[in-house]
Design a protein around this motif. Structure first.
Motif, PDB file in Angstrom:
ATOM      1  N   CYS A  62       0.840  -1.197   0.000  1.00  0.00           N
ATOM      2  CA  CYS A  62       0.000   0.000   0.000  1.00  0.00           C
ATOM      3  C   CYS A  62       0.877   1.249   0.000  1.00  0.00           C
ATOM      4  CB  CYS A  62      -0.919   0.033   1.224  1.00  0.00           C
ATOM      5  SG  CYS A  62      -2.055  -1.380   1.341  1.00  0.00           S
ATOM      6  N   SER A  63       0.391   2.294  -0.650  1.00  0.00           N
ATOM      7  CA  SER A  63       1.053   3.597  -0.660  1.00  0.00           C
ATOM      8  C   SER A  63       0.147   4.603   0.030  1.00  0.00           C
ATOM      9  CB  SER A  63       1.339   4.053  -2.096  1.00  0.00           C
ATOM     10  OG  SER A  63       2.172   3.134  -2.766  1.00  0.00           O
ATOM     11  N   TYR A  64       0.761   5.612   0.669  1.00  0.00           N
ATOM     12  CA  TYR A  64      -0.009   6.585   1.437  1.00  0.00           C
ATOM     13  C   TYR A  64       0.382   8.003   1.054  1.00  0.00           C
ATOM     14  CZ  TYR A  64      -1.311   2.628   4.369  1.00  0.00           C
ATOM     15  OH  TYR A  64      -1.807   1.434   4.812  1.00  0.00           O
ATOM     16  N   ARG A  65      -0.580   8.875   1.145  1.00  0.00           N
ATOM     17  CA  ARG A  65      -0.326  10.299   0.963  1.00  0.00           C
ATOM     18  C   ARG A  65      -1.093  11.060   2.045  1.00  0.00           C
ATOM     19  NH1 ARG A  65       1.666  13.629  -2.761  1.00  0.00           N
ATOM     20  NH2 ARG A  65       0.949  15.767  -2.772  1.00  0.00           N
ATOM     21  N   ILE A  66      -0.391  11.881   2.814  1.00  0.00           N
ATOM     22  CA  ILE A  66      -0.996  12.617   3.921  1.00  0.00           C
ATOM     23  C   ILE A  66      -1.213  14.065   3.504  1.00  0.00           C
ATOM     24  CG2 ILE A  66      -0.727  13.360   6.314  1.00  0.00           C
ATOM     25  CD1 ILE A  66       1.101  10.937   6.735  1.00  0.00           C
ATOM     26  N   ILE A  93       2.425   8.119  -4.177  1.00  0.00           N
ATOM     27  CA  ILE A  93       1.236   8.759  -4.736  1.00  0.00           C
ATOM     28  C   ILE A  93       1.623  10.194  -5.079  1.00  0.00           C
ATOM     29  CG2 ILE A  93      -1.165   9.416  -4.352  1.00  0.00           C
ATOM     30  CD1 ILE A  93      -1.319   7.241  -2.208  1.00  0.00           C
ATOM     31  N   LEU A  94       1.673  10.505  -6.363  1.00  0.00           N
ATOM     32  CA  LEU A  94       2.022  11.859  -6.780  1.00  0.00           C
ATOM     33  C   LEU A  94       0.856  12.819  -6.586  1.00  0.00           C
ATOM     34  CD1 LEU A  94       3.981  13.873  -8.124  1.00  0.00           C
ATOM     35  CD2 LEU A  94       3.049  13.146 -10.325  1.00  0.00           C
ATOM     36  N   SER A  95      -0.366  12.375  -6.918  1.00  0.00           N
ATOM     37  CA  SER A  95      -1.518  13.264  -6.801  1.00  0.00           C
ATOM     38  C   SER A  95      -2.800  12.457  -6.742  1.00  0.00           C
ATOM     39  CB  SER A  95      -1.576  14.243  -7.990  1.00  0.00           C
ATOM     40  OG  SER A  95      -1.761  13.548  -9.206  1.00  0.00           O
ATOM     41  N   VAL A 141      -5.812   8.952  -9.689  1.00  0.00           N
ATOM     42  CA  VAL A 141      -4.694   8.809  -8.764  1.00  0.00           C
ATOM     43  C   VAL A 141      -3.441   8.501  -9.582  1.00  0.00           C
ATOM     44  CG1 VAL A 141      -3.785   7.572  -6.778  1.00  0.00           C
ATOM     45  CG2 VAL A 141      -6.248   7.933  -6.988  1.00  0.00           C
ATOM     46  N   VAL A 142      -2.394   9.313  -9.408  1.00  0.00           N
ATOM     47  CA  VAL A 142      -1.150   9.124 -10.153  1.00  0.00           C
ATOM     48  C   VAL A 142      -0.114   8.486  -9.230  1.00  0.00           C
ATOM     49  CG1 VAL A 142       0.694  10.241 -11.450  1.00  0.00           C
ATOM     50  CG2 VAL A 142      -1.653  11.087 -11.653  1.00  0.00           C
ATOM     51  N   ILE A 143       0.442   7.360  -9.665  1.00  0.00           N
ATOM     52  CA  ILE A 143       1.439   6.618  -8.899  1.00  0.00           C
ATOM     53  C   ILE A 143       2.758   6.605  -9.669  1.00  0.00           C
ATOM     54  CG2 ILE A 143       2.063   4.393  -7.857  1.00  0.00           C
ATOM     55  CD1 ILE A 143      -0.322   5.509  -6.482  1.00  0.00           C
ATOM     56  N   LEU A 144       3.850   6.955  -9.009  1.00  0.00           N
ATOM     57  CA  LEU A 144       5.179   6.865  -9.603  1.00  0.00           C
ATOM     58  C   LEU A 144       5.804   5.520  -9.232  1.00  0.00           C
ATOM     59  CD1 LEU A 144       6.530  10.428  -8.717  1.00  0.00           C
ATOM     60  CD2 LEU A 144       5.437   9.691 -10.832  1.00  0.00           C
TER      61      LEU A 144
END
Length: 479
Positions: free
Chosen positions: A103-107, A219-221, A232-235
């Motif tokens: 999983c990836s997270y963005r705060i 998560i870029l955006s 959702v943009v993932i690098l």
């Protein structure tokens, strides 16, 4: 037309002119142009973009100045695409990410976004009051509809690669990321939390996986493109093994305009406009190193040390490793502004020096560096701004103690914006981000309003100093 309109008309003509019966492509942001005024001596480049002597147009200004403008044979940067690639499909390259159940997270300041690859996307906010249980407000923005995991291998392969076959027969989709059209691999997720604004239809999302050689699936955006539908943009580095998903900067297409008899080398109105723009930039120009005051008591050099994002020039948003300094040295030089972070995708790049400025710039081998001041630091202006805005965002730990999650700083007095006739300004959001590397930095730029920006900077280094933030969000070296 006046000089600025001359340039617009010239670029429009590039899209409209047909040469040899072949219509040139429609003008778009992913094909950059540059107008050159070479004077009487014109030496066309022998490599790169091609030119033909009969591929030109005559442009006339409002002052009856006439120019013969030689147009390039459009190059978009895809000419060297490897057509005979026989390696894994993009779906197969991403398969390890789905199998690991990672999983990836963005705060963000309020919401946290969770992308469990191949499973779901969740948006949630946690609140906890002393002595009470945690209240969670959450929405699922999409769920992956998967077959039975015990299905036959042939069925799993069909699930994995059916969309790959479709993509191989069609044009790979692209997304404009900071002015650069970037290829991506889409994964659709549906069956999310019902949306009350759309008759309780389920939320849905498109996850766009983009190649970045040094990323860790960040998560870029996250954007709500229409009501309850998200992008959702993932690098990820996994896609970079596929040649069609590698980032390639589009070559700059030069347009050479030579004056005809009786006209100046460059339109008079254009020269006046360029002089006015230079005058506007003068109050905000960067102080040269030799003009900086030298103080013997300073322990660290005041010369800015730019920190490149990654060793490659393919894509400069994401994670980088700055310097193997000790934590104390790194913190001191970061807070003194002598370490500057760079980030950005495509034409424009961004430079952030803490407590000094935020710049937007483009570097070109021929014409040098073009720079725009996005914002400059003033402690007094920031304190005034912080009285009306939240300079600190807090997080409640499980034990009931409170800690700082993010601080926001205001940088104003940037270069005057053509769209608003007001100085540019930027809010810099400094966030704690855990990482396997103590020296990792993620930096990104958003523009929610014309010439009003948000710069996000996330790093484990910031985790070590967030709790030093005072009521105005100002940071200091931990004691």
């Amino acid at each position: 037309c006046p000089a600025p309109a001359l340039l617009c008309g010239l670029l429009a003509a590039v899209a409209a002119v047909a040469e040899g019966g072949r219509a040139l492509p429609q003008l778009s942001d992913d094909i950059p142009f540059r107008v050159n005024w070479p004077g009487t001596e014109l030496s066309l480049p022998t490599t790169g973009v091609l030119y033909k002597e009969d591929n030109y147009i005559i442009m006339t200004t409002v002052d009856k100045e006439k120019y013969k403008c030689l147009l390039p044979l459009i190059a978009s940067g895809n000419e060297e695409e490897e057509k005979d690639y026989k390696g894994p499909t993009p779906g197969e390259l991403l398969e390890p990410l789905f199998k690991q159940s990672s999983c990836s997270y963005r705060i963000e300041s309020y919401w946290t976004y969770e992308v469990c690859h191949g499973k779901h996307i969740r948006q949630y906010h946690e609140e906890k009051e002393t002595g009470q249980k945690i209240n969670i407000q959450e929405y699922y923005l999409g769920n992956m509809i998967m077959k039975n995991p015990l299905s036959e291998p042939e069925e799993s392969q069909e699930l994995c690669c059916g969309y790959d076959l479709f993509l191989s027969l069609t044009q790979i989709p692209t997304k404009n990321i900071e002015g650069q059209m970037t290829p991506y691999y889409p994964v659709e997720l549906g069956n999310g939390t019902p949306c009350s604004l759309r008759q309780n239809l389920p939320r849905s999302s498109t996850v766009m996986y983009i190649c970045h050689p040094e990323a860790k699936h960040e998560i870029l955006s996250v954007a709500e493109v229409t009501t309850c539908e998200y992008e959702v943009v993932i690098l990820t580095p996994l896609l970079c093994n596929h040649p069609k998903y590698r980032f390639r900067a589009s070559p700059v297409n030069d347009i050479f305009c030579q004056s005809l008899p009786g006209s100046p080398l460059k339109p008079h109105n254009l020269e006046q406009l360029e002089k006015q723009q230079e005058m506007l930039k003068m109050p905000f120009r960067r102080v040269k190193e030799e003009e900086m005051p030298s103080t013997k008591e300073e322990k660290f050099s005041s010369i800015h040390k730019p920190v490149a994002v990654g060793s490659h020039q393919l894509l400069t948003v994401g994670t980088t490793h700055i310097s193997k300094l000790t934590d104390e040295q790194l913190i001191k030089e970061f807070l003194s502004g002598s370490y500057c972070f760079h980030g950005g995708v495509g034409w424009w790049k961004y430079e952030f020096c803490y407590g000094k400025y935020v710049h937007q710039y483009h570097e070109d081998k021929e014409s040098g560096k073009t720079s725009v001041v996005v914002g400059t630091w003033s402690k007094e202006e920031h304190i005034e701004w912080s009285r009306k805005n939240a300079a600190r965002t807090f997080y409640l730990r499980e034990d009931g103690t409170q800690t700082v999650r993010m601080v926001s700083h205001f940088y104003g007095n940037g270069d005057v914006c053509d769209l608003t006739d007001k100085p540019r300004q930027v809010t810099v959001k400094l966030k704690c981000k855990e990482s396997d590397s103590p020296h990792a930095v993620t930096i990104y730029m958003l523009e929610p309003h014309s010439c009003q920006y948000i710069l996000g900077v996330e790093s484990p280094v910031i985790c070590k100093i967030l709790d030093t933030a005072d009521e105005y969000g100002l940071l200091s070296v931990p004691s």
